[in-house]
Scaffold this active site. Structure first.
Site, short mmCIF file in Angstrom:
data_model
loop_
_atom_site.label_atom_id
_atom_site.label_comp_id
_atom_site.label_asym_id
_atom_site.label_seq_id
_atom_site.Cartn_x
_atom_site.Cartn_y
_atom_site.Cartn_z
N GLY A 1 0.57 -1.30 0.00
CA GLY A 1 -0.17 -0.03 -0.03
C GLY A 1 0.90 1.37 -0.03
N THR A 2 1.99 1.19 0.69
CA THR A 2 2.70 2.45 0.80
C THR A 2 3.44 2.89 -0.61
OG1 THR A 2 3.25 2.20 3.07
CG2 THR A 2 4.80 3.45 1.77
N THR B 1 10.20 -6.67 -11.96
CA THR B 1 9.78 -8.24 -12.13
C THR B 1 8.53 -8.50 -10.99
OG1 THR B 1 11.84 -9.15 -12.83
CG2 THR B 1 9.89 -10.62 -12.24
N ASN C 1 -7.58 4.22 9.65
CA ASN C 1 -6.88 2.99 10.15
C ASN C 1 -6.85 3.18 11.90
OD1 ASN C 1 -4.91 5.13 9.57
ND2 ASN C 1 -3.71 3.73 10.82
N CYS D 1 2.34 1.01 12.82
CA CYS D 1 3.22 1.01 11.48
C CYS D 1 4.54 1.83 11.98
CB CYS D 1 2.75 1.62 10.56
SG CYS D 1 1.20 0.75 9.87
N SER E 1 -3.98 -3.21 -0.33
CA SER E 1 -2.84 -3.78 0.03
C SER E 1 -3.55 -5.35 0.33
CB SER E 1 -2.37 -3.39 1.42
OG SER E 1 -1.32 -4.00 1.92
N ALA E 2 -2.46 -6.23 0.34
CA ALA E 2 -2.87 -7.65 0.24
C ALA E 2 -3.12 -8.17 1.89
CB ALA E 2 -1.94 -8.49 -0.24
N HIS E 3 -2.14 -7.73 2.69
CA HIS E 3 -2.04 -8.28 3.95
C HIS E 3 -3.03 -7.75 5.11
CE1 HIS E 3 -0.07 -5.03 6.64
NE2 HIS E 3 0.14 -4.41 5.42
N GLN F 1 -7.69 0.02 4.35
CA GLN F 1 -8.60 -0.43 5.35
C GLN F 1 -9.72 -0.98 4.89
OE1 GLN F 1 -7.65 -1.52 8.32
NE2 GLN F 1 -5.94 -0.65 8.60
#
Length: 357
Positions: free
Chosen positions: A70-71, A217, A137, A300, A181-183, A165
């Site tokens: 995300g960042t 990549t 968040n 964070c 973001s995935a996590h 979020q």
């Protein structure tokens, strides 16, 4: 007791489906940009994952630019303009990457002041890139993105929405750029995406991957896990409402607590709770010893607990802001876990509140 994890806004456990997808993609270890058979297979998996992410988010596959999280997605969008405005409650990932940006004030619940934004845009010397969070968040407050988008477009600007979020929980907002973001969703850390209405100019130059918009990549295993996690969230459309019921159940069991942002629309996975007279770090230590993982504001800052700029922007004094913790729920959070936390919080409040008094 078995430790209870209530810090889902910081990161979520990786889904079994995501782990399986990552393992399958890791077997296709070739570079997706290679033209030989193995490379073409890897490219096919990459594009299939892009399609799955797009389907889960409800956007065209061509709008997805995969990033390292995300960042990076936020930074890629912010780099598209040097004339920027950000809300006063943005994540540090935006604040640190937009030095000198105009700061849009918020009200006591952390909602963007639309009249102030309109006036700032009218007074600006040219079109602005405006950055706002869809869901905060720390407090879970939901911004009126549709109204903000209309104002920004009316002044010829572009809108970046931090949906880290909210993605996979709420409908994707309509904006020029949306970062995800995935996590936070059950995918792996280190992968995310920028949803782009038109096109972005790459910041890091290189091999021209992602249609020339993000060089390097692609992290194929991570992207496959991202897609699987998003697909799993989309498959259970009722999970967020069930968590909202649990969040309300939690807050109803905390007598004397201050719930920040309670008068605004909030997502059902985040509660920002203050305990008057007891420092957040003291609460975190007591709750950790009792077996509960929660956080103080954003998680964070390299494990540091600092005064929340979000609560400060809402007019909360430094003392009260330093007494707030964040409890965040996920799709696996149960009523029993919420009730156990509430009981532990009440015990802590009685014990530490007496000392503070």
């Amino acid at each position: 007791m078995t430790p209870i994890y209530l810090d889902w806004a910081a990161t979520a456990p990786i889904d079994a489906a995501a782990i399986e997808a990552m393992a399958d993609a890791a077997c296709a270890w070739a570079n997706p940009s290679s033209v030989h058979r193995a490379g073409r297979r890897a490219h096919g998996l990459l594009e299939a994952a892009r399609g799955d992410v797009a389907a889960a988010l409800g956007c065209p596959a061509r709008s997805i630019v995969f990033t390292g999280g995300g960042t990076e997605a936020l930074g890629l969008a912010l780099a598209q303009s040097g004339s920027r405005m950000i809300s006063a409650v943005e994540h540090d990932a935006v604040r640190a990457q937009a030095p000198g940006a105009g700061v849009i004030p918020v009200d006591v619940n952390g909602v963007v002041d639309l009249a102030a934004l309109d006036a700032m845009l009218a007074a600006a010397p040219g079109p602005q890139l405006v950055a706002v969070m869809h869901v905060n968040n720390e407090t879970g407050v939901i911004q009126p993105v549709a109204e903000i988008a209309a104002l920004v477009a009316g002044h010829g600007g572009t809108l970046l929405v931090d949906a880290v979020q909210s993605a996979g929980k709420l409908a994707l907002p309509d904006a020029d750029y949306v970062a995800v973001s995935a996590h936070k969703l059950g995918g792996p850390p280190g992968v995310g995406a920028l949803v782009v209405r038109d096109h972005v100019a790459a910041v890091a130059k290189g091999g021209g991957q992602e249609r020339g918009q993000r060089a390097g990549t692609e992290n194929l295993p991570g992207i496959a896990g991202f897609a699987a996690a998003l697909t799993a969230r989309a498959a259970d459309s009722g999970w967020l409402q069930r968590r909202t019921t649990l969040r309300d159940r939690l807050e109803a069991q905390l007598p004397g607590a201050v719930v920040h942002g309670a008068e605004a629309a909030r997502i059902g996975t985040i509660a920002c709770i203050g305990l008057p007279g007891v420092a957040a770090m003291t609460q975190l230590m007591a709750l950790d010893l009792a077996g509960f993982a929660v956080s103080a504001g954003a998680a964070c800052s390299s494990g540091k607990v600092k005064t929340s700029h979000v609560l400060g922007a809402m007019g909360v004094g430094a003392g009260a802001a330093g007494e707030a913790i964040r409890v965040s729920l996920g799709w696996r959070t149960t009523a029993a876990e919420v009730d156990a936390f509430a009981a532990a919080w009440r015990d802590m409040a009685a014990r530490l509140g007496r000392r503070a008094a």
